[in-house]
Scaffold this motif. Structure first.
Motif, mmCIF file in Angstrom:
data_model
loop_
_atom_site.group_PDB
_atom_site.id
_atom_site.type_symbol
_atom_site.label_atom_id
_atom_site.label_comp_id
_atom_site.label_asym_id
_atom_site.label_seq_id
_atom_site.Cartn_x
_atom_site.Cartn_y
_atom_site.Cartn_z
ATOM 1 N N ALA A 1 0.834 -1.203 0.000
ATOM 2 C CA ALA A 1 0.000 0.000 0.000
ATOM 3 C C ALA A 1 0.867 1.252 0.000
ATOM 4 C CB ALA A 1 -0.937 -0.011 1.204
ATOM 5 N N ARG A 2 1.887 1.261 0.855
ATOM 6 C CA ARG A 2 2.782 2.421 0.901
ATOM 7 C C ARG A 2 3.492 2.629 -0.437
ATOM 8 N NH1 ARG A 2 5.771 2.153 6.835
ATOM 9 N NH2 ARG A 2 4.088 1.082 7.928
ATOM 10 N N LEU A 3 3.956 1.527 -1.008
ATOM 11 C CA LEU A 3 4.639 1.606 -2.302
ATOM 12 C C LEU A 3 3.743 2.231 -3.359
ATOM 13 C CD1 LEU A 3 6.907 0.836 -4.358
ATOM 14 C CD2 LEU A 3 5.719 -1.347 -4.624
ATOM 15 N N PHE A 4 2.480 1.789 -3.424
ATOM 16 C CA PHE A 4 1.578 2.307 -4.453
ATOM 17 C C PHE A 4 1.294 3.797 -4.268
ATOM 18 C CE2 PHE A 4 -0.413 -2.066 -5.604
ATOM 19 C CZ PHE A 4 0.623 -2.288 -6.489
ATOM 20 N N PHE A 5 1.219 4.269 -3.013
ATOM 21 C CA PHE A 5 1.022 5.705 -2.818
ATOM 22 C C PHE A 5 2.279 6.481 -3.213
ATOM 23 C CE2 PHE A 5 -2.567 4.444 -0.015
ATOM 24 C CZ PHE A 5 -3.544 5.203 -0.646
ATOM 25 N N VAL A 6 3.451 5.965 -2.855
ATOM 26 C CA VAL A 6 4.701 6.630 -3.249
ATOM 27 C C VAL A 6 4.845 6.639 -4.768
ATOM 28 C CG1 VAL A 6 7.229 6.454 -3.178
ATOM 29 C CG2 VAL A 6 5.901 6.094 -1.087
ATOM 30 N N LYS A 7 4.595 5.487 -5.378
ATOM 31 C CA LYS A 7 4.743 5.329 -6.825
ATOM 32 C C LYS A 7 3.830 6.285 -7.598
ATOM 33 C CE LYS A 7 4.270 1.663 -10.308
ATOM 34 N NZ LYS A 7 3.820 0.261 -10.505
ATOM 35 N N ASN A 8 2.649 6.550 -7.037
ATOM 36 C CA ASN A 8 1.669 7.393 -7.727
ATOM 37 C C ASN A 8 1.682 8.841 -7.252
ATOM 38 O OD1 ASN A 8 -0.117 5.626 -9.639
ATOM 39 N ND2 ASN A 8 0.268 4.370 -7.830
ATOM 40 N N THR A 9 2.760 9.228 -6.600
ATOM 41 C CA THR A 9 2.917 10.614 -6.158
ATOM 42 C C THR A 9 4.131 11.247 -6.823
ATOM 43 O OG1 THR A 9 1.968 9.925 -4.045
ATOM 44 C CG2 THR A 9 2.911 12.094 -4.083
ATOM 45 N N ARG A 10 4.505 10.723 -7.963
ATOM 46 C CA ARG A 10 5.633 11.305 -8.687
ATOM 47 C C ARG A 10 5.146 12.481 -9.531
ATOM 48 N NH1 ARG A 10 8.366 5.707 -10.750
ATOM 49 N NH2 ARG A 10 6.182 5.196 -11.040
ATOM 50 N N SER B 1 -6.051 1.735 -10.576
ATOM 51 C CA SER B 1 -6.069 0.350 -10.092
ATOM 52 C C SER B 1 -5.119 0.159 -8.911
ATOM 53 C CB SER B 1 -5.694 -0.616 -11.220
ATOM 54 O OG SER B 1 -4.375 -0.350 -11.694
ATOM 55 N N GLU B 2 -3.964 0.848 -8.939
ATOM 56 C CA GLU B 2 -3.004 0.705 -7.852
ATOM 57 C C GLU B 2 -3.491 1.389 -6.579
ATOM 58 O OE1 GLU B 2 1.112 0.115 -10.425
ATOM 59 O OE2 GLU B 2 0.765 2.025 -9.415
ATOM 60 N N ILE B 3 -4.103 2.558 -6.730
ATOM 61 C CA ILE B 3 -4.620 3.252 -5.548
ATOM 62 C C ILE B 3 -5.808 2.484 -4.972
ATOM 63 C CG2 ILE B 3 -5.652 5.385 -4.695
ATOM 64 C CD1 ILE B 3 -2.632 5.507 -5.381
ATOM 65 N N THR B 4 -6.635 1.921 -5.848
ATOM 66 C CA THR B 4 -7.757 1.105 -5.373
ATOM 67 C C THR B 4 -7.249 -0.103 -4.597
ATOM 68 O OG1 THR B 4 -9.142 1.785 -7.243
ATOM 69 C CG2 THR B 4 -9.777 -0.244 -6.101
ATOM 70 N N THR B 5 -6.190 -0.740 -5.109
ATOM 71 C CA THR B 5 -5.584 -1.882 -4.406
ATOM 72 C C THR B 5 -5.013 -1.452 -3.059
ATOM 73 O OG1 THR B 5 -5.046 -3.029 -6.468
ATOM 74 C CG2 THR B 5 -3.769 -3.643 -4.516
ATOM 75 N N ALA B 6 -4.343 -0.295 -3.021
ATOM 76 C CA ALA B 6 -3.766 0.207 -1.769
ATOM 77 C C ALA B 6 -4.849 0.462 -0.730
ATOM 78 C CB ALA B 6 -2.964 1.483 -2.036
ATOM 79 N N ILE B 7 -5.939 1.071 -1.156
ATOM 80 C CA ILE B 7 -7.054 1.333 -0.235
ATOM 81 C C ILE B 7 -7.631 0.018 0.279
ATOM 82 C CG2 ILE B 7 -9.406 2.256 -0.060
ATOM 83 C CD1 ILE B 7 -8.542 4.398 -2.138
ATOM 84 N N LYS B 8 -7.796 -0.937 -0.625
ATOM 85 C CA LYS B 8 -8.335 -2.254 -0.237
ATOM 86 C C LYS B 8 -7.402 -2.962 0.737
ATOM 87 C CE LYS B 8 -9.753 -6.701 -2.188
ATOM 88 N NZ LYS B 8 -9.832 -7.515 -3.416
ATOM 89 N N LEU C 1 -5.238 -1.608 2.874
ATOM 90 C CA LEU C 1 -5.291 -0.959 4.179
ATOM 91 C C LEU C 1 -6.620 -1.226 4.882
ATOM 92 C CD1 LEU C 1 -3.566 2.460 3.375
ATOM 93 C CD2 LEU C 1 -2.588 0.495 4.569
ATOM 94 N N ARG C 2 -7.697 -1.263 4.117
ATOM 95 C CA ARG C 2 -9.010 -1.572 4.693
ATOM 96 C C ARG C 2 -9.015 -2.988 5.266
ATOM 97 N NH1 ARG C 2 -12.889 0.725 6.967
ATOM 98 N NH2 ARG C 2 -12.944 2.361 5.386
ATOM 99 N N ASN C 3 -8.474 -3.935 4.527
ATOM 100 C CA ASN C 3 -8.416 -5.319 5.015
ATOM 101 C C ASN C 3 -7.545 -5.431 6.261
ATOM 102 O OD1 ASN C 3 -10.081 -6.236 2.966
ATOM 103 N ND2 ASN C 3 -8.397 -6.868 1.641
ATOM 104 N N LEU C 4 -6.415 -4.724 6.267
ATOM 105 C CA LEU C 4 -5.529 -4.769 7.420
ATOM 106 C C LEU C 4 -6.182 -4.157 8.651
ATOM 107 C CD1 LEU C 4 -2.106 -3.847 5.764
ATOM 108 C CD2 LEU C 4 -3.014 -6.105 6.294
#
Length: 199
Positions: free
Chosen positions: A91-100, A108-115, A117-120
Motif C-alpha cells: 500500500a505504501r509503495l503504491f502511494f509513493v509510486k503514484n505521487t511522482r 487500479s493501484e490506488i484502489t488496491t492500496a485502499i483495499k 489498508l481496509r483489510n488490514l
C-alpha cells in the motif's frame, strides 16, 4: 537461524551501517548476497525487507517485484502465515509510486492500496500504528492529485482514514510508536482529511 532473522531486517541493517549513501549501497549489497542463499530466498520476510530497502532509495520497480515475490511465497505457506506487513508495504509503495510529479496516477493501484489498508484495519486492531504510517504518504498523494480525484475515490480515502483515526483514538500514544511519532501522525491525519474534505 535467529541471527538470520535479525540480519534480514532492514531496520537492523540501517542501525548497523547507518543511513548515508555509502551505507545504502552496502545494505543493497548485503541483500543481493543474501538472495543467493536457498534458505533465505524462500523466506517471504527476506523479500519484504529487501523491498523496503529498495523503496528507501527510490528503486520502486525492484521493490514492487520483491513484494510480489514475498506475497507469492506467503501464499504458499497457507492461512497460518500473516501477510500483514507485506500488504502494508505494498500500500505504501503504491502511494509513493503514484505521487511522482508530472505523472498521472494509476487508479487500479490506488484502489488496491485502499483495499489492502481496509483489510488490514479489519483483521488487526493491534497494529494500528502501521496503518497510521501510511497517512503522510496518502497526504502527499492527495495534495498532488486532489483536482483529478474522482469523488468515489476521494470518499473511499476519507472513509478509510476516518476509520483508522477512530481506531487510533483508543490510544493516548500509538502502540510501538517512536518518541513524538504519535503527534506527527495525528497532525498528518488531520491535514489529509482537511485536504480531502475541502481541497
Amino acid at each position: 537461524r535467529e541471527n538470520l532473522k535479525e540480519l534480514m531486517k532492514f531496520r537492523f541493517l540501517t542501525r548497523l551501517f547507518g543511513e548515508g549513501e555509502s551505507a545504502v549501497k552496502l545494505i543493497g549489497a548485503v541483500y543481493s548476497r543474501l538472495s543467493k542463499a536457498h534458505l533465505i530466498r524462500n523466506n517471504p520476510q527476506f523479500w519484504l525487507q529487501y523491498a523496503m530497502s529498495r523503496i528507501e532509495v527510490g528503486d520502486l520497480d525492484s521493490a514492487e517485484t520483491y513484494l510480489n515475490t514475498a506475497l507469492g511465497l506467503a501464499e504458499k505457506r497457507g492461512a497460518e502465515y500473516s501477510p500483514f506487513q507485506i500488504l502494508d508495504q505494498r500500500a505504501r509503495l503504491f502511494f509513493v509510486k503514484n505521487t511522482r510529479p508530472g505523472k498521472t496516477f494509476k487508479k487500479s493501484e490506488i484502489t488496491t492500496a485502499i483495499k489492502d489498508l481496509r483489510n488490514l484495519l479489519e483483521i488487526s486492531s493491534g497494529e494500528i500504528t502501521y496503518l497510521y504510517r501510511s497517512v503522510p504518504l496518502i497526504g502527499d498523494f492527495g495534495e498532488l492529485h486532489i483536482d483529478t480525484l474522482h469523488e468515489d475515490m476521494r470518499a473511499d480515502l476519507k472513509n478509510l482514514l476516518g476509520d483508522i483515526d477512530e481506531r487510533g483514538k483508543a490510544f493516548t500514544r500509538l502502540p510501538r510508536s517512536q518518541k513524538g511519532e504519535t503527534n506527527v501522525l495525528r497532525k498528518a491525519m488531520a491535514d489529509v482529511l482537511t485536504v480531502l474534505q475541502f481541497g
